[in-house]
Design a protein around this motif. Structure first.
Motif, short mmCIF file in Angstrom:
data_model
loop_
_atom_site.label_atom_id
_atom_site.label_comp_id
_atom_site.label_asym_id
_atom_site.label_seq_id
_atom_site.Cartn_x
_atom_site.Cartn_y
_atom_site.Cartn_z
N THR A 105 0.82 -1.21 0.00
CA THR A 105 0.00 0.00 0.00
C THR A 105 0.86 1.26 0.00
N GLY A 106 2.17 1.10 0.07
CA GLY A 106 3.08 2.24 0.12
C GLY A 106 3.41 2.70 1.52
N GLU A 107 2.88 2.04 2.55
CA GLU A 107 3.14 2.44 3.93
C GLU A 107 4.46 1.84 4.40
N THR A 108 5.35 2.71 4.87
CA THR A 108 6.65 2.26 5.37
C THR A 108 6.59 2.03 6.87
N GLN A 109 7.20 0.97 7.28
CA GLN A 109 7.24 0.61 8.69
C GLN A 109 7.73 1.77 9.54
N THR A 110 7.01 2.07 10.59
CA THR A 110 7.36 3.21 11.43
C THR A 110 8.57 2.91 12.30
N GLY A 111 9.36 3.95 12.56
CA GLY A 111 10.51 3.81 13.45
C GLY A 111 10.16 4.09 14.90
N GLU A 112 8.91 4.47 15.17
CA GLU A 112 8.50 4.74 16.54
C GLU A 112 8.47 3.45 17.34
N THR A 113 9.20 3.42 18.43
CA THR A 113 9.29 2.21 19.25
C THR A 113 8.12 2.15 20.22
N ARG A 114 7.34 1.08 20.12
CA ARG A 114 6.21 0.85 21.02
C ARG A 114 6.18 -0.62 21.41
N GLY A 115 5.66 -0.90 22.60
CA GLY A 115 5.56 -2.27 23.07
C GLY A 115 4.44 -3.02 22.39
N VAL A 116 4.28 -4.27 22.76
CA VAL A 116 3.32 -5.14 22.07
C VAL A 116 1.87 -4.78 22.38
N ALA A 117 1.61 -4.25 23.57
CA ALA A 117 0.23 -3.88 23.92
C ALA A 117 -0.06 -2.47 23.40
N PRO A 118 -1.29 -2.22 22.93
CA PRO A 118 -2.45 -3.12 22.94
C PRO A 118 -2.69 -3.86 21.63
N ASP A 119 -1.89 -3.56 20.57
CA ASP A 119 -2.21 -4.18 19.27
C ASP A 119 -0.96 -4.48 18.44
#
Length: 577
Positions: free
Chosen positions: A550-564
């Motif tokens: 879809t053209g969306e590049t993986q974000t570099g923002e680090t977030r944990g597994v919760a909530p999704d």
């Protein structure tokens, strides 16, 4: 002194050992009884399952992060260790007051019985292992404390030096045996003064009913007593171990392995495309394109793998539908089957984690079953319910949008492994497993997200969990020390049901360099990638990111597994020699 045993300092240890032996007798007996009533009725399993259901969400995430697919084994071992510690304390208390130790065993038996009744499908028979085990454990504790193996409680008092006690008051001459007063009363009977016999015993003095022992009366136990006690403990522990192993073995004999091996899967009417040449780069350290059944990750809430007999298995499709149906396993196998490669991922997979795998699944399209039952207006959620009561909520629209969502009966060319959901499970491309991958499934209920929250939603997870675009570096790894020069960097990337268009790698936060993608079967599977790095000596940090179709590049923002699901770029720091 070589033929005596000083117990004043060691009695607490042996009292603790008595408590542990009694607890082992209780657990071993319970496992034997559970072989008859069902593995879910085992106190360890029932209490562990209750812990899984009620533990705070951060504790569960910690367990998965630390132990991964071994989280259930870790929980059972931890439960056994905690029980052992409490049993040791009960043994020490029981030496002073037997009723306290017995009351503790009764409490634990009650907890096990109550926990067994909380399991899905529980009945009155499920309390028997806990109750019978508690009875045997109480009998064993009595034998060690007050019965034929009695553990002497006297030496709990502080040790005293051998010999007569020091004088603490005016010296009193010892009475002369020949000068004991006697008197002739009416009837001519003689009486002796008993004042000394009614006085409290002096520490270090002989204990009534016990033979004197050299080195201090009442302070030592003869070797035969010690040997009898230790022999009793060893015997109880040995019998308990045999009972526990026998119970597990008998439970296994009642499993469904033989029924699974007797199944011949039907040929699919639509076979999976062959794996294209070059899809597996066969690079050392790189995950294989197709994950074997043995290596496929397993994350679920079942402490004991459910044993579901395909001969009695049924799937009920009901709820907000026009035409509810119930299917047997034979009914399902008689329907047209399709075969597809689908990559599944767990929402608990950290960035760079390995809770993901790709397999070839054989099953019936869920879309066709839903078309037949006819969902009513507003039925926007399909709740999959496992035989053990676990639930997941899948958007109805996703199951009917044309993707290969399956009620799977086969995995990599054979019937589903028991630990992966035999006889039937759900497989849905593009959704995390907690909202779609129901194992040991027995129900599909049409409802709405407004009316029902599946298992993980009240525990803080999102009601809907589409897979995020992710990528991972498999090689080189931090422990590797590659030599300077050309180094192959390789890994996998995934965005199920969207597909991966590009993977990029950078070194030490430099410019992004495009990697080469290997061929793949479909957008529903992961893809391998590689990049040739002209490595220079020193410490370096590699990072990777992916872009989906879809053209969306993986974000570099680090977030944990919760909530999704976790986000961020996977990075590897290593030293080039």
């Amino acid at each position: 002194m070589g033929n005596t045993w000083r117990v004043s300092s060691t009695t607490p240890r042996f009292a603790a050992l008595a408590g542990v032996a009694a607890a082992a007798a209780a657990i071993g007996t319970a496992e034997l009884v559970a072989a008859l009533t069902g593995p879910r009725s085992s106190p360890l399993v029932a209490v562990g399952g209750l812990v899984v259901d009620t533990a705070p969400e951060p504790v569960k995430r910690f367990g998965i992060e630390v132990f991964g697919s071994y989280d259930k084994i870790a929980l059972l071992v931890g439960t056994a260790l905690l029980l052992g510690g409490f049993a040791a304390l009960l043994g020490m208390l029981a030496v002073r007051r037997l009723t306290v130790g017995l009351a503790g065993i009764v409490v634990f038996g009650g907890i096990g019985a109550a926990a067994a009744l909380t399991r899905a499908g529980a009945d009155a028979a499920d309390v028997l292992p806990s109750l019978v085990g508690a009875a045997v454990g109480g009998l064993a504790l009595w034998a060690f404390v007050a019965g034929p193996l009695e553990l002497d409680p006297w030496p709990w008092s502080p040790p005293t030096p051998a010999g007569p006690p020091p004088a603490t008051g005016p010296a009193v001459a010892a009475p002369d045996p020949d000068s004991v007063a006697t008197s002739e009363g009416t009837g001519g009977t003689a009486s002796r003064s008993t004042a000394s016999a009614e006085s409290p015993p002096v520490p270090g003095s002989p204990v009534p009913g016990r033979p004197p022992v050299p080195g201090g009366p009442g302070r030592r136990v003869d070797p035969d007593s010690r040997r009898r006690f230790l022999t009793g403990v060893g015997t109880v522990l040995g019998v308990a171990a045999v009972g526990g192993v026998a119970g597990r073995w008998l439970a296994g004999r009642q499993g469904v392995s033989a029924a699974r091996e007797a199944i011949t899967l039907p040929a699919p009417v639509s076979a999976a495309p062959p794996v294209p040449a070059g899809a597996d780069l066969a690079q050392p350290g790189l995950a294989s394109y197709v994950t074997s059944n043995r290596s496929f990750y397993r994350i679920d809430t079942a402490l004991v793998v459910p044993q579901v007999d395909p001969a009695t298995w049924q799937l009920r499709i009901h709820g907000r539908v026009r035409n509810p149906v119930t299917l047997s396993y034979a009914d399902l196998l008689a329907r047209p089957m399709v075969e597809r490669y689908v990559t599944l991922a767990c929402v608990s997979n950290e960035v760079g984690g390995d809770l993901i795998g790709n397999a070839c699944w054989l099953g019936v399209p869920i879309r066709e079953l839903l078309d037949e039952v006819g969902p009513l207006d507003g039925a926007d959620q399909v709740v999959g319910r496992s035989v053990d009561g676990w639930t997941c909520g899948t958007p109805t629209a996703v199951l009917r949008d044309g993707r290969d969502a399956l009620l799977a009966v086969g995995m990599n060319g054979e019937p589903l492994p028991v630990q992966h959901g035999f006889p039937v499970r759900m497989v849905v491309p593009g959704l995390y497993g907690y909202v779609s991958a129901c194992k040991w499934i027995t129900e599909l209920e049409l409802t709405s997200f407004a009316d029902f929250d599946a298992y993980w939603v009240p525990r803080g997870w999102s009601a809907q969990g589409p897979v995020k675009t992710q990528s991972r570096i498999d090689t080189p790894r931090p422990r590797n020390r590659p030599a300077a020069g050309p180094v192959t960097v390789a890994g996998v990337a995934w965005a199920q049901h969207r597909g991966i268009d590009r993977v990029e790698v950078r070194v030490d936060e430099g410019p992004w360099q495009e990697a080469q993608l290997a061929p793949t079967i479909s957008v529903d599977t992961w893809v391998q990638w590689s990049w040739q790095w002209p490595a220079t000596p020193g410490e370096h940090t590699l990072q990777v990111r992916a872009t989906d179709s879809t053209g969306e590049t993986q974000t570099g923002e680090t977030r944990g597994v919760a909530p999704d699901g976790a986000t961020g770029w996977h990075s590897v720091t290593l030293t080039v020699s």
